[in-house]
Structures are given as structure tokens and as C-alpha cells.
Design a protein around this motif. Structure first.
Motif, short mmCIF file in Angstrom:
data_model
loop_
_atom_site.label_atom_id
_atom_site.label_comp_id
_atom_site.label_asym_id
_atom_site.label_seq_id
_atom_site.Cartn_x
_atom_site.Cartn_y
_atom_site.Cartn_z
N ALA A 37 2.23 12.88 32.21
CA ALA A 37 0.85 12.55 32.69
C ALA A 37 -0.34 13.17 32.34
O ALA A 37 -1.40 13.10 31.82
CB ALA A 37 0.84 12.60 34.19
N ALA A 38 0.37 14.71 31.84
CA ALA A 38 -0.74 15.76 31.45
C ALA A 38 -1.20 15.46 29.95
O ALA A 38 -2.44 15.57 29.54
CB ALA A 38 -0.01 17.04 31.53
N SER A 39 -0.30 14.96 28.99
CA SER A 39 -0.83 14.67 27.78
C SER A 39 -1.60 13.48 27.61
O SER A 39 -2.57 13.23 26.90
CB SER A 39 0.52 14.64 26.90
N ALA A 40 -1.16 12.35 28.62
CA ALA A 40 -1.88 11.13 28.66
C ALA A 40 -3.37 11.52 29.23
O ALA A 40 -4.23 10.89 28.58
CB ALA A 40 -1.28 10.30 29.30
N SER A 41 -3.40 12.36 30.11
CA SER A 41 -4.78 12.61 30.75
C SER A 41 -5.69 13.38 29.82
O SER A 41 -6.87 13.26 29.68
CB SER A 41 -4.65 13.46 31.88
N SER A 42 -5.23 14.41 28.89
CA SER A 42 -5.91 15.01 27.93
C SER A 42 -6.32 14.29 26.74
O SER A 42 -7.30 14.38 26.12
CB SER A 42 -5.30 16.37 27.41
N GLY A 43 -5.57 13.06 26.81
CA GLY A 43 -5.78 12.04 25.63
C GLY A 43 -5.60 12.43 24.05
O GLY A 43 -5.95 11.89 23.01
N MET A 44 -4.96 13.55 24.07
CA MET A 44 -4.71 14.09 22.70
C MET A 44 -2.99 14.20 22.54
O MET A 44 -2.47 14.55 23.64
CB MET A 44 -5.11 15.60 22.42
N THR A 45 -2.54 13.94 21.10
CA THR A 45 -1.15 14.11 21.00
C THR A 45 -0.90 15.52 20.67
O THR A 45 -1.86 16.07 20.41
CB THR A 45 -0.67 12.95 19.91
N ALA A 46 0.30 15.78 20.57
CA ALA A 46 0.57 17.41 20.28
C ALA A 46 -0.03 17.52 18.80
O ALA A 46 -0.68 18.90 18.59
CB ALA A 46 2.08 17.61 20.45
N LYS A 47 0.23 16.46 17.94
CA LYS A 47 -0.49 16.89 16.56
C LYS A 47 -1.77 16.98 16.34
O LYS A 47 -2.16 18.03 15.69
CB LYS A 47 0.16 15.70 15.90
N ALA A 48 -2.51 16.06 17.25
CA ALA A 48 -3.99 16.20 17.33
C ALA A 48 -4.54 17.61 18.02
O ALA A 48 -5.63 18.11 17.50
CB ALA A 48 -4.43 14.96 17.98
N ALA A 49 -3.79 18.00 18.87
CA ALA A 49 -4.07 19.37 19.61
C ALA A 49 -3.95 20.34 18.38
O ALA A 49 -4.74 21.16 18.39
CB ALA A 49 -3.23 19.60 21.02
N ARG A 50 -2.93 20.39 17.83
CA ARG A 50 -2.73 21.65 16.73
C ARG A 50 -3.74 21.40 15.67
O ARG A 50 -4.38 22.37 15.57
CB ARG A 50 -1.41 21.33 16.23
N GLN A 51 -4.13 20.13 15.00
CA GLN A 51 -5.13 20.30 14.23
C GLN A 51 -6.38 20.72 15.11
O GLN A 51 -7.15 21.14 14.15
CB GLN A 51 -5.29 18.51 13.96
N ALA A 52 -6.76 20.39 16.25
CA ALA A 52 -8.04 20.75 16.63
C ALA A 52 -8.12 22.20 16.73
O ALA A 52 -9.02 23.25 16.55
CB ALA A 52 -8.47 20.16 17.96
N ASN A 53 -6.94 22.77 17.00
CA ASN A 53 -6.61 24.29 17.20
C ASN A 53 -6.99 24.95 15.82
O ASN A 53 -7.68 26.11 15.77
CB ASN A 53 -5.48 24.83 17.76
N ARG A 54 -6.45 24.32 14.56
CA ARG A 54 -6.48 24.86 13.49
C ARG A 54 -7.90 24.82 13.01
O ARG A 54 -8.45 25.81 12.45
CB ARG A 54 -5.62 24.38 12.58
N ALA A 55 -8.63 23.57 13.24
CA ALA A 55 -10.01 23.74 13.03
C ALA A 55 -11.04 24.48 13.68
O ALA A 55 -11.71 25.12 13.11
CB ALA A 55 -10.61 21.97 13.49
N LEU A 56 -10.68 24.76 14.85
CA LEU A 56 -11.48 25.82 15.47
C LEU A 56 -11.29 27.34 14.97
O LEU A 56 -12.16 28.03 14.97
CB LEU A 56 -11.08 25.77 16.96
N ARG A 57 -10.00 27.43 14.47
CA ARG A 57 -9.50 28.83 13.97
C ARG A 57 -10.51 29.13 12.81
O ARG A 57 -11.04 29.96 12.47
CB ARG A 57 -8.32 29.01 13.67
N ARG A 58 -10.56 27.80 11.89
CA ARG A 58 -11.02 27.73 10.51
C ARG A 58 -12.87 28.03 10.99
O ARG A 58 -13.28 28.92 10.20
CB ARG A 58 -11.09 26.68 9.95
N LYS A 59 -13.40 27.33 11.99
CA LYS A 59 -14.73 27.47 12.30
C LYS A 59 -15.17 29.01 12.80
O LYS A 59 -15.87 29.53 12.35
CB LYS A 59 -15.16 26.52 13.34
N VAL A 60 -14.26 29.48 13.56
CA VAL A 60 -14.32 30.95 13.77
C VAL A 60 -14.19 31.78 12.65
O VAL A 60 -15.05 32.68 12.60
CB VAL A 60 -13.35 31.39 14.97
#
Length: 124
Positions: A37-60
Motif C-alpha cells: 500500500a505504501a509503494s502503491a500510494s507513492s506511485g513509484m517503484t523501488a527502481k524509479a525511487a532510486r533513479q530519482a534519488n540519484r538524479a537529485l544527488r547529481r543536481k546537488v
């Protein structure tokens, strides 16, 4: 009589074992459902979350590189769901606040935790 007591004890142990096993499975399935339920409510898969975290790190890192007054060579950035933690060392105490402000200004950063310290010269 002794046989009857032995059977009662064995039956009690068997019932207890089965009920403990059923309870553990029920708890595990409830936890799995909550995780789903938590992963469905966030709308992101674990892979997509990791990619978003890496993209944010690169932006920083890119934002820190644009500021020439910041010596970011010893700064590490960790991002998770918009929360960014910066750690490492900087040569001057004034750079700690500057780095924190720069990271706060990056799009997508929800919060910043700073674990930066001032680098001491060798021998001190």
C-alpha cells in the motif's frame, strides 16, 4: 490416566505451535500489505525511487560545482525522497552555511541535514 495427560499436553503443544505459526504468517502478510500500500500510494517503484534519488544527488553536486567559493572536494551527498544529507569536511566554517543554503535552493530538495565539519590542517 498418565496416557490421557500426555495426550492433553501433546495436543496443547500442537495447538500452540499452529496458532503461533498462523499468527506469524498473518503478521507477515499484514506487513506485506502495508508495504504494498505504501509503494502503491507513492506511485513509484523501488527502481524509479532510486533513479530519482540519484538524479537529485547529481543536481546537488552540479549546484555545488557552480559555486566556486565552495571547496566541495570532500563533501558527500545522500538523497532519499527529497531529504538530502550532506557530510564531509570544508576548509572554513563559513562554507558550512553556504553549502547548506546552496543545497536548500536545489529544486526537489525538501529538507537538508548537514553533518559538515571544518577540516583541520595536518598536525593539529
Amino acid at each position: 490416566m498418565k496416557t490421557m495427560n500426555g495426550l492433553r499436553v501433546a495436543l496443547g503443544v500442537a495447538i500452540a505451535a499452529v496458532s503461533i505459526g498462523a499468527w506469524a504468517q498473518d503478521g507477515a502478510s499484514a506487513g506485506a500489505l502495508a508495504g504494498t500500500a505504501a509503494s502503491a500510494s507513492s506511485g513509484m517503484t523501488a527502481k524509479a525511487a532510486r533513479q530519482a534519488n540519484r538524479a537529485l544527488r547529481r543536481k546537488v553536486y552540479a549546484a555545488l560545482a557552480k559555486h566556486k567559493e565552495i571547496d566541495a572536494g570532500n563533501i558527500s551527498v545522500t538523497a532519499k525522497g527529497g531529504a538530502v544529507m550532506i557530510s564531509g569536511t570544508v576548509p572554513e566554517a563559513s562554507q558550512i552555511n553556504t553549502v547548506t543554503e546552496v543545497v536548500n535552493g536545489v529544486a526537489g530538495v525538501a529538507s537538508v541535514t548537514s553533518k559538515l565539519t571544518v577540516q583541520r590542517p595536518f598536525g593539529q
